[in-house]
Design a protein around this motif. Structure first.
Motif, mmCIF file in Angstrom:
data_model
loop_
_atom_site.group_PDB
_atom_site.id
_atom_site.type_symbol
_atom_site.label_atom_id
_atom_site.label_comp_id
_atom_site.label_asym_id
_atom_site.label_seq_id
_atom_site.Cartn_x
_atom_site.Cartn_y
_atom_site.Cartn_z
ATOM 1 N N TRP A 59 0.801 -1.265 0.092
ATOM 2 C CA TRP A 59 0.088 0.193 0.109
ATOM 3 C C TRP A 59 0.786 1.164 0.008
ATOM 4 N N ARG A 63 0.052 3.902 -2.546
ATOM 5 C CA ARG A 63 -0.392 5.302 -2.015
ATOM 6 C C ARG A 63 0.427 6.395 -3.042
ATOM 7 N N LEU A 347 -6.427 7.705 0.658
ATOM 8 C CA LEU A 347 -4.944 8.230 0.878
ATOM 9 C C LEU A 347 -4.617 8.645 2.285
#
Ligand code: GTR
Length: 434
Positions: A59, A63, A347
């Motif tokens: 992630w 991101r 986010l």
């Protein structure tokens, strides 16, 4: 000249103007749930190369990929960090403000070493007490619309000297604040309540960073970073929202240097265009512990692909300087967007986020705001949180404060009210109090 024929001439001109003026074609706006197009939301947990994101480490990489797409296609690129010459001075402290209920501080921040360059004025209220008498306070940080003096009638707040949009209701004429603007937005700030609950609350006039008009992006902070004009900027250059978001990070730099504030417990918030700004600031700057979007709508919490209420073409036409020029490529082409706003909320994960709508604010698409909050859920789950934890949109005035993600819709119009503040304070009590 005799005023009568003059008035007659003016009336004839007004009557004929629709015939002669080149008017832009009407941009359709949909308010019919039955006409929301079928859409497929891009999956925040599928990387650009098609691979599934299954763990927190992956992630981190995904991101950055999403931040890159939002920067390039939606908001424009943000310069990294603070400018070398940035410095600030506390210009006033009153430890007995608001009738002894608060400490008030004012700080001027210059973005270069020069005192005649771009600057902003930060206003902070915090619970009363001698310097150093308390452990550092958690804080709220957000922009105001009409100068710091609009947030409370406190006569000790320095009146903004900056350019501002005219407002007949608040008697802002000639683009400057008057004494009459003191406290005009007090209900949107509820400062006495926030301070009584143990929080500091800080604000800056958003026009200090970038005037909310086309010329804004080439002046002040925009000029410092050689942005260029709204129409001549590079297609991925930031617009006003990007500049405003950057300013929130700079305000946090300043708060972080104050031993009375706990910078690890700061909520960034904003209403409407400033809610879009708060989300973009919170998505980029991981120091914000809680991100609050109040009625942020299109380009904020609302899913663009629903094309309900304000749409991409409408916002890019009314405010061609808010977003990157690249965003215009999605006018009437929302389905072609490589990202949608649930990914902006994702986010922020695993940090806390609170999305709020108002029942009568259909322009901002309350359902689209709810769905974006909900569809950020898988990223929260990956990072060990439940997200919103409900599948259906809650009824009005039935807030859902989930694990990481919260949502509420209240009765009433586009505004930020004491009801909203009560929800944000409850949420902050859960995540900023330790
Ligand atoms: C409207 C705009 C919205 C919202 C709002 C506001 O004119 O269309 O996107 O930002 O202004 O900021 O009050």
């Amino acid at each position: 000249m005799n005023p009568r024929p003059c008035r007659l001439l003016a009336a004839i001109c007004v009557a004929l103007s629709p015939v002669f003026a080149a008017r832009p074609p009407e941009i359709p706006v949909n308010y019919d749930e039955g006409k929301v197009p079928a859409y497929r939301l891009p999956d925040p947990l599928v990387a650009a190369d098609g691979s599934a994101v299954r763990e927190a480490a992956a992630w981190r990489k995904r991101r950055l990929e999403l931040l890159e797409v939002f920067s390039r296609e939606v908001y424009g690129r943000t310069p990294a960090g603070r400018p070398a010459g940035m410095h600030w001075e506390t210009t006033s402290v009153d430890r007995a403000a608001l009738g002894g209920k608060a400490v008030r501080k004012e700080i001027t921040v210059w973005f270069t070493e020069r005192k005649d360059g771009p600057r902003m004025h930060l206003l902070v209220y915090q619970p009363p007490g001698a310097a150093g008498a308390h452990r550092p306070r958690p804080a709220f940080l957000g922009y105001n619309y009409y100068g710091n003096q609009c947030v409370n009638a406190d006569p000790g707040i320095t009146l903004s000297q900056a350019w501002m949009r005219p407002n007949a209701e608040f008697k802002i004429v000639g683009n400057r604040a008057t004494e009459g603007t003191r406290g005009v937005h007090a209900s949107r700030w509820d400062i006495e309540t926030v301070v009584a609950r143990g929080y500091a609350t800080a604000t800056v006039y958003y026009g200090d960073l970038c005037e909310d008009r086309g010329e804004g992006v080439e002046r002040d902070v925009g000029a410092l970073f050689r942005t260029g004009s709204a129409e001549m900027r590079s297609p991925d250059a930031w617009g006003a929202i990007g500049i405003w978001a950057w300013g929130l990070s700079r305000a946090l730099d300043v708060l972080a240097a104050d031993p009375e504030i706990d910078a690890s417990r700061v909520a960034v918030h904003g209403h409407s265009r400033l809610g879009k700004t708060a989300l973009w600031a919170g998505a980029q700057d991981e120091r914000f512990a809680l991100v609050i979007s109040n009625n942020s709508g299109c380009g904020g919490a609302a899913l663009s692909m629903r094309v309900f209420g304000e749409n991409v073409e409408r916002i890019n036409t009314s405010f061609p300087f808010w977003f990157a020029r690249n965003f215009r490529a999605y006018n009437r082409r929302e389905a072609g967007l490589p990202v949608d706003q649930h990914q902006l909320i994702a986010l922020i994960a695993p940090r806390a986020v609170h999305v709020a709508s108002a029942e009568d604010d259909r322009w901002a698409d309350p359902r689209g705001e709810f769905l974006a909050a909900r569809h950020a859920g898988p990223v929260y789950a990956l990072l060990g949180r439940r997200g919103l934890g409900v599948a259906d949109m809650p009824a009005v005035n039935q807030p859902v404060i989930g694990d990481g993600v919260a949502y509420h819709i209240r009765t009433g119009k586009h505004d930020i009210t004491p009801y909203d503040w009560a929800r944000y304070l409850d949420h902050a009590d859960r995540v900023l109090r330790r």
